[in-house]
Design a protein around this motif. Structure first.
Motif, PDB file in Angstrom:
ATOM      1  N   TYR A  92       0.841  -1.191   0.000  1.00 30.53           N
ATOM      2  CA  TYR A  92       0.000   0.000   0.000  1.00 30.53           C
ATOM      3  C   TYR A  92       0.885   1.253   0.000  1.00 30.53           C
ATOM      4  CZ  TYR A  92      -3.575  -3.310   1.660  1.00 30.53           C
ATOM      5  OH  TYR A  92      -4.426  -4.385   1.800  1.00 30.53           O
ATOM      6  N   ASP A  93       0.822   2.026  -1.089  1.00 27.10           N
ATOM      7  CA  ASP A  93       1.453   3.340  -1.012  1.00 27.10           C
ATOM      8  C   ASP A  93       0.509   4.241  -0.218  1.00 27.10           C
ATOM      9  OD1 ASP A  93      -0.624   3.980  -2.734  1.00 27.10           O
ATOM     10  OD2 ASP A  93       0.641   4.045  -4.520  1.00 27.10           O
ATOM     11  N   PHE A  94       0.861   5.517  -0.064  1.00 22.75           N
ATOM     12  CA  PHE A  94       0.046   6.363   0.805  1.00 22.75           C
ATOM     13  C   PHE A  94      -1.381   6.529   0.281  1.00 22.75           C
ATOM     14  CE2 PHE A  94      -1.512  10.637   2.043  1.00 22.75           C
ATOM     15  CZ  PHE A  94      -1.731  10.370   3.371  1.00 22.75           C
ATOM     16  N   VAL A  95      -1.516   6.628  -1.050  1.00 26.19           N
ATOM     17  CA  VAL A  95      -2.861   6.803  -1.626  1.00 26.19           C
ATOM     18  C   VAL A  95      -3.726   5.580  -1.309  1.00 26.19           C
ATOM     19  CG1 VAL A  95      -4.172   7.083  -3.775  1.00 26.19           C
ATOM     20  CG2 VAL A  95      -2.000   8.309  -3.474  1.00 26.19           C
ATOM     21  N   LYS A  96      -3.164   4.392  -1.501  1.00 28.38           N
ATOM     22  CA  LYS A  96      -3.911   3.165  -1.192  1.00 28.38           C
ATOM     23  C   LYS A  96      -4.146   3.022   0.301  1.00 28.38           C
ATOM     24  CE  LYS A  96      -2.444   0.484  -5.221  1.00 28.38           C
ATOM     25  NZ  LYS A  96      -1.720  -0.728  -5.699  1.00 28.38           N
ATOM     26  N   PHE A  97      -3.173   3.529   1.093  1.00 25.70           N
ATOM     27  CA  PHE A  97      -3.323   3.471   2.543  1.00 25.70           C
ATOM     28  C   PHE A  97      -4.496   4.342   2.981  1.00 25.70           C
ATOM     29  CE2 PHE A  97      -2.200   4.723   6.916  1.00 25.70           C
ATOM     30  CZ  PHE A  97      -2.015   3.474   7.478  1.00 25.70           C
ATOM     31  N   GLU A  98      -4.619   5.518   2.325  1.00 23.07           N
ATOM     32  CA  GLU A  98      -5.753   6.399   2.620  1.00 23.07           C
ATOM     33  C   GLU A  98      -7.073   5.727   2.257  1.00 23.07           C
ATOM     34  OE1 GLU A  98      -5.190  11.133   2.534  1.00 23.07           O
ATOM     35  OE2 GLU A  98      -4.858  10.146   0.606  1.00 23.07           O
ATOM     36  N   GLU A  99      -7.085   5.056   1.103  1.00 24.69           N
ATOM     37  CA  GLU A  99      -8.294   4.349   0.674  1.00 24.69           C
ATOM     38  C   GLU A  99      -8.633   3.217   1.646  1.00 24.69           C
ATOM     39  OE1 GLU A  99      -7.519   3.038  -3.251  1.00 24.69           O
ATOM     40  OE2 GLU A  99      -7.624   5.055  -4.139  1.00 24.69           O
ATOM     41  N   LEU A 100      -7.583   2.556   2.154  1.00 21.68           N
ATOM     42  CA  LEU A 100      -7.788   1.488   3.133  1.00 21.68           C
ATOM     43  C   LEU A 100      -8.448   2.021   4.389  1.00 21.68           C
ATOM     44  CD1 LEU A 100      -7.160  -1.511   3.899  1.00 21.68           C
ATOM     45  CD2 LEU A 100      -5.017  -0.678   4.881  1.00 21.68           C
ATOM     46  N   MET A 101      -8.031   3.217   4.824  1.00 20.47           N
ATOM     47  CA  MET A 101      -8.576   3.817   6.030  1.00 20.47           C
ATOM     48  C   MET A 101     -10.024   4.282   5.860  1.00 20.47           C
ATOM     49  SD  MET A 101      -6.257   3.553   8.375  1.00 20.47           S
ATOM     50  CE  MET A 101      -5.857   1.965   7.648  1.00 20.47           C
ATOM     51  N   LYS A 102     -10.492   4.362   4.598  1.00 22.54           N
ATOM     52  CA  LYS A 102     -11.856   4.808   4.323  1.00 22.54           C
ATOM     53  C   LYS A 102     -12.816   3.634   4.113  1.00 22.54           C
ATOM     54  CE  LYS A 102     -10.372   9.168   2.225  1.00 22.54           C
ATOM     55  NZ  LYS A 102     -10.312   9.977   0.985  1.00 22.54           N
ATOM     56  N   GLN A 103     -12.267   2.420   4.174  1.00 27.66           N
ATOM     57  CA  GLN A 103     -13.117   1.249   3.957  1.00 27.66           C
ATOM     58  C   GLN A 103     -14.101   1.074   5.108  1.00 27.66           C
ATOM     59  OE1 GLN A 103     -13.065  -0.644   1.128  1.00 27.66           O
ATOM     60  NE2 GLN A 103     -11.569   0.876   0.407  1.00 27.66           N
ATOM     61  N   ASP A 104     -15.214   0.436   4.781  1.00 28.68           N
ATOM     62  CA  ASP A 104     -16.254   0.218   5.798  1.00 28.68           C
ATOM     63  C   ASP A 104     -15.981  -1.097   6.531  1.00 28.68           C
ATOM     64  OD1 ASP A 104     -18.508   0.618   7.288  1.00 28.68           O
ATOM     65  OD2 ASP A 104     -19.891  -0.167   5.769  1.00 28.68           O
ATOM     66  N   TYR A 105     -14.887  -1.122   7.281  1.00 28.50           N
ATOM     67  CA  TYR A 105     -14.458  -2.329   7.975  1.00 28.50           C
ATOM     68  C   TYR A 105     -15.100  -2.407   9.366  1.00 28.50           C
ATOM     69  CZ  TYR A 105     -10.755  -3.292   4.568  1.00 28.50           C
ATOM     70  OH  TYR A 105     -10.055  -3.601   3.435  1.00 28.50           O
ATOM     71  N   PHE A 106     -15.461  -3.624   9.727  1.00 26.25           N
ATOM     72  CA  PHE A 106     -15.896  -3.866  11.107  1.00 26.25           C
ATOM     73  C   PHE A 106     -15.099  -5.064  11.648  1.00 26.25           C
ATOM     74  CE2 PHE A 106     -18.599  -5.909  14.332  1.00 26.25           C
ATOM     75  CZ  PHE A 106     -18.759  -4.840  15.194  1.00 26.25           C
ATOM     76  N   LYS A 107     -14.044  -4.733  12.365  1.00 28.77           N
ATOM     77  CA  LYS A 107     -13.176  -5.747  12.969  1.00 28.77           C
ATOM     78  C   LYS A 107     -12.581  -6.674  11.919  1.00 28.77           C
ATOM     79  CE  LYS A 107     -15.590  -5.447  17.366  1.00 28.77           C
ATOM     80  NZ  LYS A 107     -16.359  -6.113  18.429  1.00 28.77           N
ATOM     81  N   GLU A 108     -12.046  -6.073  10.873  1.00 25.40           N
ATOM     82  CA  GLU A 108     -11.313  -6.796   9.839  1.00 25.40           C
ATOM     83  C   GLU A 108      -9.825  -6.744  10.166  1.00 25.40           C
ATOM     84  OE1 GLU A 108     -12.598  -8.436   7.312  1.00 25.40           O
ATOM     85  OE2 GLU A 108     -14.677  -7.850   7.724  1.00 25.40           O
ATOM     86  N   ILE A 109      -9.069  -7.726   9.643  1.00 21.32           N
ATOM     87  CA  ILE A 109      -7.627  -7.790   9.887  1.00 21.32           C
ATOM     88  C   ILE A 109      -6.904  -7.652   8.555  1.00 21.32           C
ATOM     89  CG2 ILE A 109      -5.716  -9.167  10.787  1.00 21.32           C
ATOM     90  CD1 ILE A 109      -7.777 -10.617  12.543  1.00 21.32           C
ATOM     91  N   VAL A 110      -5.998  -6.672   8.482  1.00 25.03           N
ATOM     92  CA  VAL A 110      -5.226  -6.414   7.259  1.00 25.03           C
ATOM     93  C   VAL A 110      -3.762  -6.724   7.547  1.00 25.03           C
ATOM     94  CG1 VAL A 110      -4.549  -4.696   5.541  1.00 25.03           C
ATOM     95  CG2 VAL A 110      -6.844  -4.627   6.557  1.00 25.03           C
ATOM     96  N   LEU A 111      -3.148  -7.473   6.635  1.00 25.95           N
ATOM     97  CA  LEU A 111      -1.746  -7.869   6.785  1.00 25.95           C
ATOM     98  C   LEU A 111      -0.888  -6.983   5.890  1.00 25.95           C
ATOM     99  CD1 LEU A 111      -0.567 -10.263   8.471  1.00 25.95           C
ATOM    100  CD2 LEU A 111      -0.390 -11.531   6.328  1.00 25.95           C
ATOM    101  N   ILE A 112       0.099  -6.307   6.454  1.00 30.38           N
ATOM    102  CA  ILE A 112       1.013  -5.493   5.639  1.00 30.38           C
ATOM    103  C   ILE A 112       2.455  -5.861   5.980  1.00 30.38           C
ATOM    104  CG2 ILE A 112      -0.647  -3.595   5.489  1.00 30.38           C
ATOM    105  CD1 ILE A 112       1.111  -2.065   7.494  1.00 30.38           C
ATOM    106  N   HIS A 113       3.332  -5.663   4.990  1.00 26.15           N
ATOM    107  CA  HIS A 113       4.753  -5.957   5.163  1.00 26.15           C
ATOM    108  C   HIS A 113       5.534  -4.650   5.025  1.00 26.15           C
ATOM    109  CE1 HIS A 113       2.931  -9.762   3.830  1.00 26.15           C
ATOM    110  NE2 HIS A 113       3.823 -10.344   4.615  1.00 26.15           N
ATOM    111  N   LYS A 114       6.032  -4.166   6.114  1.00 28.49           N
ATOM    112  CA  LYS A 114       6.740  -2.885   6.119  1.00 28.49           C
ATOM    113  C   LYS A 114       8.068  -3.000   5.374  1.00 28.49           C
ATOM    114  CE  LYS A 114       6.693  -0.774  10.132  1.00 28.49           C
ATOM    115  NZ  LYS A 114       6.731  -0.541  11.597  1.00 28.49           N
ATOM    116  N   LEU A 115       8.573  -1.856   4.946  1.00 19.05           N
ATOM    117  CA  LEU A 115       9.819  -1.851   4.184  1.00 19.05           C
ATOM    118  C   LEU A 115      11.000  -2.322   5.014  1.00 19.05           C
ATOM    119  CD1 LEU A 115       9.471   1.478   2.128  1.00 19.05           C
ATOM    120  CD2 LEU A 115       8.961  -0.874   1.419  1.00 19.05           C
ATOM    121  N   ASN A 116      10.907  -2.228   6.330  1.00 22.24           N
ATOM    122  CA  ASN A 116      12.010  -2.688   7.185  1.00 22.24           C
ATOM    123  C   ASN A 116      11.985  -4.205   7.411  1.00 22.24           C
ATOM    124  OD1 ASN A 116       9.854  -3.018   8.897  1.00 22.24           O
ATOM    125  ND2 ASN A 116      10.570  -1.594  10.477  1.00 22.24           N
TER     126      ASN A 116
END
Length: 389
Positions: free
Chosen positions: A147-171
């Protein structure tokens, strides 16, 4: 050339050897029972292990669930959610209290790495690390390849109710984001995302601390067939299908050239399966000592048994051989090679008794003949007393 007969010695020898079948069968039975017991004990240990893993992780997830609800109901969160464009100076005291609340919540569970709220109306974030813009917060703490920042913003706008998202940080770290949309406010607006972040290593730490052997492969699989507690066992998990994993199940599976006993425990909180893969060699190893002891015992039994079988057969055969040799020295008939010593002796004894009976019959007959002959002589030539003739 000395004639040979079918000897009974071999029958005796093999009959004694046949007795060795008892310890052989017993040893096989002991090993089979020991292996079965070891497998059952291993399954029980895995059941206890998986129940402990399930209980520990589910308790943390339950706390996260309560924490999401607690944050959603917080008055400062609901206030900040409806703010448009940007926060003003009069909002700072509420944001300060909000950060303080999040920090206090985070202190209650070391399992949690971060708590933050993304406010979509203002593009800002309140977290345990403070208040800042969403873009700065993303680049500082959650920049990743998925997720780049634009996709990250879109992710934060999703209508989630106790969903789990897996991300892999650059570190290189893997983060689980437990997300829930903020509650709908009085004004009907709902524009915030509550996120509780858990580092993958915290899940793996729980698993590693509960292993009873280092060769165990324990991982957590979600409904998307992803391993979420470690990247180490992804190749192993590729051969398992989440849909085919039944709760409280045990089955054998050949994966990457190695045989495993797979134990499964389902989470009571979310769609996770806790999977334990025990190498079959580990179970076999537990019964290996009994197996080796059984083999050594069998080898000793065979050697000692063979020696005593031969010794006993020879000892019992020698008297019989002496009798046979005695009879053979007196026998005039040839030896029947199809008969053993007992059969031959029986036949010789029958012949001897028959010859004796024939001899007695001939003697009786000759005695009668002699008796008749002397009577005839006496009658034909009377006895002369004067001449003693």
């Amino acid at each position: 050339m000395k004639e040979k007969m079918k000897t009974v010695l071999l029958k005796w020898f093999f009959s004694y050897l046949l007795i060795l079948g008892i310890p052989i069968i017993l040893s096989i039975g002991i090993y089979t029972y020991s292996l079965k017991t070891t497998i059952n004990q291993s399954n029980k240990m895995n059941d206890v292990l998986m129940s402990s893993v399930k209980s520990e992780i589910d308790n943390h997830i339950n706390e996260i669930d309560k924490m999401l609800n607690r944050v959603a109901l917080d008055a400062d969160v609901q206030y900040a959610t409806i703010i448009k464009n940007c926060f003003t100076s009069k909002d700072q005291i509420r944001l300060y209290h909000l950060v303080d609340t999040l920090q206090n919540l985070n202190m209650t569970d070391e399992f949690i790495e971060d708590i933050f709220i993304y406010f979509n109306n203002t593009g800002t974030v309140s977290s345990i690390k403070g208040n800042m813009s969403g873009e700065l917060y993303y680049h500082l703490y959650y920049e990743n390849s998925e997720y780049d920042f634009v996709k990250f913003e879109e992710l934060m706008k999703q209508d989630y109710f106790k969903e789990i998202v897996l991300i892999h940080k650059l570190n290189g770290e893997t983060i689980l984001l437990f997300t829930m949309k903020t509650l709908i406010t009085v004004s009907g607006q709902d524009s915030g995302m509550i996120v509780i972040a858990v580092n993958q290593r915290n899940l793996q730490k729980i698993v590693e601390n509960m292993k009873w052997d280092e060769s165990l492969r324990i991982f957590v699989m979600n409904g998307s067939n992803e391993v979420i507690n470690t990247d180490q066992y992804k190749e192993l998990a590729d051969d398992l299908d989440y849909k085919n994993l039944q709760d409280d199940d045990h089955f054998y599976k050949d994966i990457m050239g190695e045989r495993y006993v797979v134990s499964v425990e389902g989470s009571d909180m979310i769609d996770w399966k806790y999977v334990c893969m025990t190498p079959n060699d580990l179970i076999q190893k537990s019964a290996k000592s009994i197996h080796n002891f059984s083999l050594i015992g069998l080898f000793i039994c065979i050697l000692v048994g063979a020696y005593f079988s031969y010794f006993l057969a020879k000892s019992n055969y020698n008297p019989l051989k002496g009798i046979v040799d005695l009879f053979r020295g007196q026998a005039s008939r040839s030896v029947n090679q199809e008969k053993n010593e007992y059969q031959w002796l029986k036949e010789e004894a029958e012949n001897i008794f028959k010859e004796r009976m024939d001899t007695n019959r001939i003697l009786r007959k000759n005695r009668k003949i002699l008796k008749g002959y002397y009577i005839f002589r006496l009658l034909e030539y009377p006895f002369d007393k004067q001449n003693a003739m």
